[in-house]
Each structure stands twice: as C-alpha cells, then as structure tokens.
Design an enzyme around this catalytic site. Structure first.
Site, PDB file in Angstrom:
ATOM      1  N   TYR A  71     -49.604  50.013  11.210  1.00 47.47           N
ATOM      2  CA  TYR A  71     -49.050  49.239  10.101  1.00 47.47           C
ATOM      3  C   TYR A  71     -48.890  50.205   8.926  1.00 47.47           C
ATOM      4  O   TYR A  71     -49.876  50.668   8.361  1.00 47.47           O
ATOM      5  CB  TYR A  71     -49.959  48.075   9.699  1.00 47.47           C
ATOM      6  N   PHE A 221     -49.144  35.634  14.675  1.00 48.74           N
ATOM      7  CA  PHE A 221     -48.100  34.729  14.169  1.00 48.74           C
ATOM      8  C   PHE A 221     -48.596  33.275  14.117  1.00 48.74           C
ATOM      9  O   PHE A 221     -47.885  32.345  14.542  1.00 48.74           O
ATOM     10  CB  PHE A 221     -46.830  34.806  15.028  1.00 48.74           C
ATOM     11  N   GLY A 224     -46.148  31.446  12.342  1.00 48.92           N
ATOM     12  CA  GLY A 224     -44.772  31.711  12.773  1.00 48.92           C
ATOM     13  C   GLY A 224     -44.336  33.139  12.507  1.00 48.92           C
ATOM     14  O   GLY A 224     -43.238  33.529  12.894  1.00 48.92           O
ATOM     15  N   GLY A 225     -45.164  33.936  11.828  1.00 54.74           N
ATOM     16  CA  GLY A 225     -44.862  35.356  11.605  1.00 54.74           C
ATOM     17  C   GLY A 225     -43.611  35.564  10.785  1.00 54.74           C
ATOM     18  O   GLY A 225     -43.461  34.984   9.708  1.00 54.74           O
ATOM     19  N   THR A 227     -40.748  34.480  11.221  1.00 57.49           N
ATOM     20  CA  THR A 227     -39.953  33.239  11.098  1.00 57.49           C
ATOM     21  C   THR A 227     -40.929  32.094  10.838  1.00 57.49           C
ATOM     22  O   THR A 227     -41.374  31.422  11.767  1.00 57.49           O
ATOM     23  CB  THR A 227     -39.188  32.954  12.415  1.00 57.49           C
ATOM     24  N   LEU A 229     -43.111  28.853  10.368  1.00 52.99           N
ATOM     25  CA  LEU A 229     -42.975  27.544  11.017  1.00 52.99           C
ATOM     26  C   LEU A 229     -42.270  26.572  10.085  1.00 52.99           C
ATOM     27  O   LEU A 229     -42.578  26.500   8.894  1.00 52.99           O
ATOM     28  CB  LEU A 229     -44.371  26.979  11.320  1.00 52.99           C
TER      29      LEU A 229
HETATM   30  N1  LIG Z   1     -51.137  41.945  18.214  1.00 54.58           N
HETATM   31  C1  LIG Z   1     -49.917  41.885  17.770  1.00 54.58           C
HETATM   32  O1  LIG Z   1     -48.970  42.256  18.433  1.00 54.58           O
HETATM   33  C2  LIG Z   1     -49.663  41.350  16.398  1.00 54.58           C
HETATM   34  C3  LIG Z   1     -48.345  41.055  16.002  1.00 54.58           C
HETATM   35  C4  LIG Z   1     -48.158  40.525  14.738  1.00 54.58           C
HETATM   36  C5  LIG Z   1     -49.233  40.309  13.894  1.00 54.58           C
HETATM   37  N2  LIG Z   1     -50.500  40.621  14.314  1.00 54.58           N
HETATM   38  C6  LIG Z   1     -51.677  40.338  13.464  1.00 54.58           C
HETATM   39  O2  LIG Z   1     -51.672  38.945  13.203  1.00 54.58           O
HETATM   40  C7  LIG Z   1     -51.764  38.721  11.795  1.00 54.58           C
HETATM   41  C8  LIG Z   1     -51.016  37.447  11.449  1.00 54.58           C
HETATM   42  O3  LIG Z   1     -49.659  37.564  11.769  1.00 54.58           O
HETATM   43  P1  LIG Z   1     -48.509  37.710  10.688  1.00 54.58           P
HETATM   44  O4  LIG Z   1     -49.088  38.097   9.373  1.00 54.58           O
HETATM   45  O5  LIG Z   1     -47.485  38.574  11.251  1.00 54.58           O
HETATM   46  O6  LIG Z   1     -47.881  36.270  10.645  1.00 54.58           O
HETATM   47  P2  LIG Z   1     -48.377  34.845  10.100  1.00 54.58           P
HETATM   48  O7  LIG Z   1     -49.812  34.893   9.697  1.00 54.58           O
HETATM   49  O8  LIG Z   1     -47.944  33.844  11.096  1.00 54.58           O
HETATM   50  O9  LIG Z   1     -47.435  34.635   8.838  1.00 54.58           O
HETATM   51  C9  LIG Z   1     -47.368  35.530   7.790  1.00 54.58           C
HETATM   52  C10 LIG Z   1     -46.204  35.077   6.912  1.00 54.58           C
HETATM   53  O10 LIG Z   1     -46.514  33.806   6.358  1.00 54.58           O
HETATM   54  C11 LIG Z   1     -46.515  33.884   4.937  1.00 54.58           C
HETATM   55  N3  LIG Z   1     -47.643  33.067   4.467  1.00 54.58           N
HETATM   56  C12 LIG Z   1     -48.960  33.302   4.640  1.00 54.58           C
HETATM   57  N4  LIG Z   1     -49.705  32.321   4.104  1.00 54.58           N
HETATM   58  C13 LIG Z   1     -48.826  31.428   3.575  1.00 54.58           C
HETATM   59  C14 LIG Z   1     -48.968  30.213   2.874  1.00 54.58           C
HETATM   60  N5  LIG Z   1     -50.188  29.697   2.614  1.00 54.58           N
HETATM   61  N6  LIG Z   1     -47.846  29.569   2.469  1.00 54.58           N
HETATM   62  C15 LIG Z   1     -46.618  30.071   2.722  1.00 54.58           C
HETATM   63  N7  LIG Z   1     -46.418  31.232   3.373  1.00 54.58           N
HETATM   64  C16 LIG Z   1     -47.513  31.915   3.809  1.00 54.58           C
HETATM   65  C17 LIG Z   1     -46.658  35.337   4.596  1.00 54.58           C
HETATM   66  O11 LIG Z   1     -46.006  35.636   3.396  1.00 54.58           O
HETATM   67  P3  LIG Z   1     -46.822  36.018   2.040  1.00 54.58           P
HETATM   68  O12 LIG Z   1     -47.233  37.445   2.191  1.00 54.58           O
HETATM   69  O13 LIG Z   1     -45.797  35.784   0.979  1.00 54.58           O
HETATM   70  O14 LIG Z   1     -47.967  35.072   1.943  1.00 54.58           O
HETATM   71  C18 LIG Z   1     -45.958  36.001   5.764  1.00 54.58           C
HETATM   72  O15 LIG Z   1     -44.570  36.041   5.555  1.00 54.58           O
HETATM   73  C19 LIG Z   1     -51.158  39.978  11.185  1.00 54.58           C
HETATM   74  O16 LIG Z   1     -51.548  40.154   9.851  1.00 54.58           O
HETATM   75  C20 LIG Z   1     -51.656  41.054  12.127  1.00 54.58           C
HETATM   76  O17 LIG Z   1     -52.946  41.455  11.739  1.00 54.58           O
HETATM   77  C21 LIG Z   1     -50.719  41.124  15.552  1.00 54.58           C
END
Ligand SMILES: NC(=O)c1ccc[n+]([C@@H]2O[C@H](COP(=O)([O-])OP(=O)(O)OC[C@H]3O[C@@H](n4cnc5c(N)ncnc54)[C@H](OP(=O)(O)O)[C@@H]3O)[C@@H](O)[C@H]2O)c1
Length: 303
Positions: A71, A221, A224-225, A227, A229
């Site tokens: 990252y 996600f 929804g990551g 995209t 939800l």
């Molecule tokens: N193993 C893998 O392949 C893999 C792949 C992807 C991710 N990951 C891990 O999984 C974690 C979570 O995934 P992710 O961060 O990609 O996706 P996520 O948690 O599904 O969503 C993050 C997105 O949601 C927004 N968000 C977060 N809280 C919110 C809220 N309360 N209200 C409105 N929007 C909100 C964030 O924007 P803001 O910053 O504006 O809040 C960001 O755009 C990552 O941080 C990473 O550590 C692992």
C-alpha cells in the site's frame, strides 16, 4: 440508535482469539489501505490526518490493524509506524504478501520465494518490528476474485519464515476453500481474508466452515471497497434504526458469524467514529432477514 446490550457491553463487538495463538483482538478493527494516496499509491494529501485516524482508532480501543507494504508502496506501513510506534501492548498488526507496485501504480503478483522473503523484510523494516504477528499470503487470482491453483510453494515459504521467527502466525487472502485446505495440510492457518459483504456473499459456506474450526474470517471490502454499497433496503433499514447505511452494513457482518472480524477502511476520523459505533447496533431477526434479501436481489440482477 438502538443498542444491543450483549454486544454493547462487549466493546467494539467483543473479542476473538486467533486459534492456537495468544493474540486476542476486538472484533471491530481497522483497515489501513485508505491511508495511502489516491489509487493506494504514493503519499496521502494530508499525512497528519492519516496519523490522526490511526491514533483515534487505537485510543478508541481498536487493537487489530490490517495493512500491506504494497500500500503506497511502503507508505501505509511508514504512517502506521510514525503514528503508533512504540506499539501499545496487545496491538495486532496483520500484513499481507503477494504483490508489488511498479512505478506505474499497477498491482503485480510477487509470489516467488525471493519476493515473499523480501516482502517480510520490507514489512519488518517499515513497521519497525522484529517479527510480524500475522502474515497473510494474498493469492493474486484474477481481477474478478479468487482463482484455483496450488499455493503450496508460497505457504511453505511462509512456514519456513515462521520457523525462523520472522512471522508468528500465517493467514491467507483471496483464496478458495480448496486452497485453504491445501495450506492447512502444510501449516496452521489462523485467518482468511476474502472479499465479502452484504451484497457479495460467495463465501457463506466457507465462513461457516471456518467458524466451525475457530478460524477468523476477515472480509475485505466490508463496505463495498472502491464501489461503496448502495441499496434502497440498506438505506430504509438505516433510516428506521436512526443509523447510517454503512453502520448497518458493518453491524450485519458482526451478526453474521462470531468468527468475522471487521477491518473497514477510512481516511476520515468522522467515518472511523461512525464505523466503530456500528458495533453497538442491534439488528433483530426480522431486520437480518430483510438485509439477507439484498444479496439475493443482487444475484438475481446479475442473472
Ligand atoms: N486482502 C485483500 O486483497 C484486500 C483488498 C482490499 C482491501 N483490503 C483490506 O481491507 C480493508 C477494508 O477494505 P477497503 O478499505 O478497501 O474498503 P471498505 O472498508 O469496504 O470501504 C472503504 C471505502 O468506504 C469509505 N467509508 C469508510 N467508512 C465510511 C463511512 N462511515 N461512511 C461513508 N463512507 C465510508 C471510505 O472512504 P473515506 O476514506 O472517505 O472514509 C472508502 O472509500 C482495507 O483497508 C485493507 O486493509 C484487503
């Protein structure tokens, strides 16, 4: 917002101990991927804000942080170190190996023995650690998700690094049930991190099987990551409960199975606080059934 007394008394969703380890975490954790720059590449616009999010998470009781040295690359781990080192007792940092980020910002597989060993040393250096608590081998699969194929070579490399004391425990990411079983024949697996949320429930059977074995399932996600939800049912339920849709999505995951640990990602302290508060939300059996319809409708639309 209505609170669930059982979960409410157990702060941040209660605790979970990774199987065969002394590592116990709150079920509500934090995913650090959003702390790097746009496209998870380079420095964030406001590094101090990133530091503030991490400090807020830990001061609220979060003791499970998910990261990767790819990252940024390196950036997220360096920010974690800047914000939190020396790390508080009990903080579990989970990282992953299996990719590199060339200068064009693309995501490329990096899973040779040499790549994996270099990845462990990158994580140790950038996080400022002598050993990594948990390392997930992240199978690159396809852009659509998991892909069958042996991961024995990579898991064996991680098992050797564990014997050397550089890794304490091993997990997997972006894997199929067959790959989980293959890895378990080589070494103990303490967690599986796959793409799963209210609308994407391909891992339902795997989650139940891992729960039976006491292994953590950590959905990436969860919101929804890239995209986020969006669902009229989710919005309607949230309005009725006086909560935000993203909070309901996280609460649903906490209710889905006791082995689910959450790592929602955010670059915002306000969103972080909302996400942590989701652990206090009660969902009745009727509401859970209503939310279960979201995935069924998504599958129907895809067909
Ligand atoms: N193993 C893998 O392949 C893999 C792949 C992807 C991710 N990951 C891990 O999984 C974690 C979570 O995934 P992710 O961060 O990609 O996706 P996520 O948690 O599904 O969503 C993050 C997105 O949601 C927004 N968000 C977060 N809280 C919110 C809220 N309360 N209200 C409105 N929007 C909100 C964030 O924007 P803001 O910053 O504006 O809040 C960001 O755009 C990552 O941080 C990473 O550590 C692992």
């Amino acid at each position: 917002m209505k609170t669930n007394n059982t979960l409410g008394e157990a702060t941040l969703g209660g605790q979970f101990t990774f199987p065969g380890t002394s590592l116990t975490v709150q079920r509500m954790g934090y995913g650090a991927m959003q702390l790097a720059g746009p496209g998870v590449f380079g420095r964030p616009k406001d590094p101090e804000a990133a530091v503030a999010v991490l400090r807020e998470a830990v001061s609220a009781g979060v003791n499970h942080i998910d990261t990767a040295d790819f990252y940024g690359p390196h950036v997220t781990n360096q920010i974690i170190r800047q914000a939190l080192h020396p790390y508080p007792a009990g903080l579990v940092i989970v990282t992953k190996l299996g990719a590199i980020r060339p200068a064009d910002g693309s995501w490329q597989p990096a899973s040779s023995p040499r790549d994996l060993t270099a990845g462990v040393h990158d994580n140790l250096r950038n996080l400022g650690l002598d050993a990594l608590d948990i390392v997930n081998y992240r199978a690159m699969g396809s852009i659509h998700g998991t892909k069958e194929g042996s991961i024995a070579e990579q898991v064996t490399v991680l098992a050797n690094l564990k014997r050397q004391g550089l890794i304490r425990h091993i997990g997997l990411s972006n894997v199929t049930p067959t790959q989980v079983a293959e890895a378990q024949a080589i070494t103990d697996i303490v967690c599986v991190q796959n793409n799963y949320n209210l609308a994407n429930r391909g891992d339902d059977a795997l989650i139940d099987e891992l729960a039976r074995q006491g292994i953590a399932y950590v959905p990436f996600f969860p919101l929804g990551g890239f995209t986020p939800l969006q669902s009229s049912t989710l919005t309607a339920v949230a309005d009725r409960l006086g909560a935000k849709p993203m909070q309901v999505a996280l609460a649903w995951l906490l209710h889905r199975s006791p082995n689910i640990l959450l790592i929602p990602g955010t670059s915002s302290v306000a969103h972080l606080r909302e996400n942590l508060a989701a652990a206090e939300l009660t969902l009745s059996p009727e509401t859970l059934a209503e939310l279960d319809e979201i995935a069924a409708a998504t599958v129907a639309v895809k067909h």
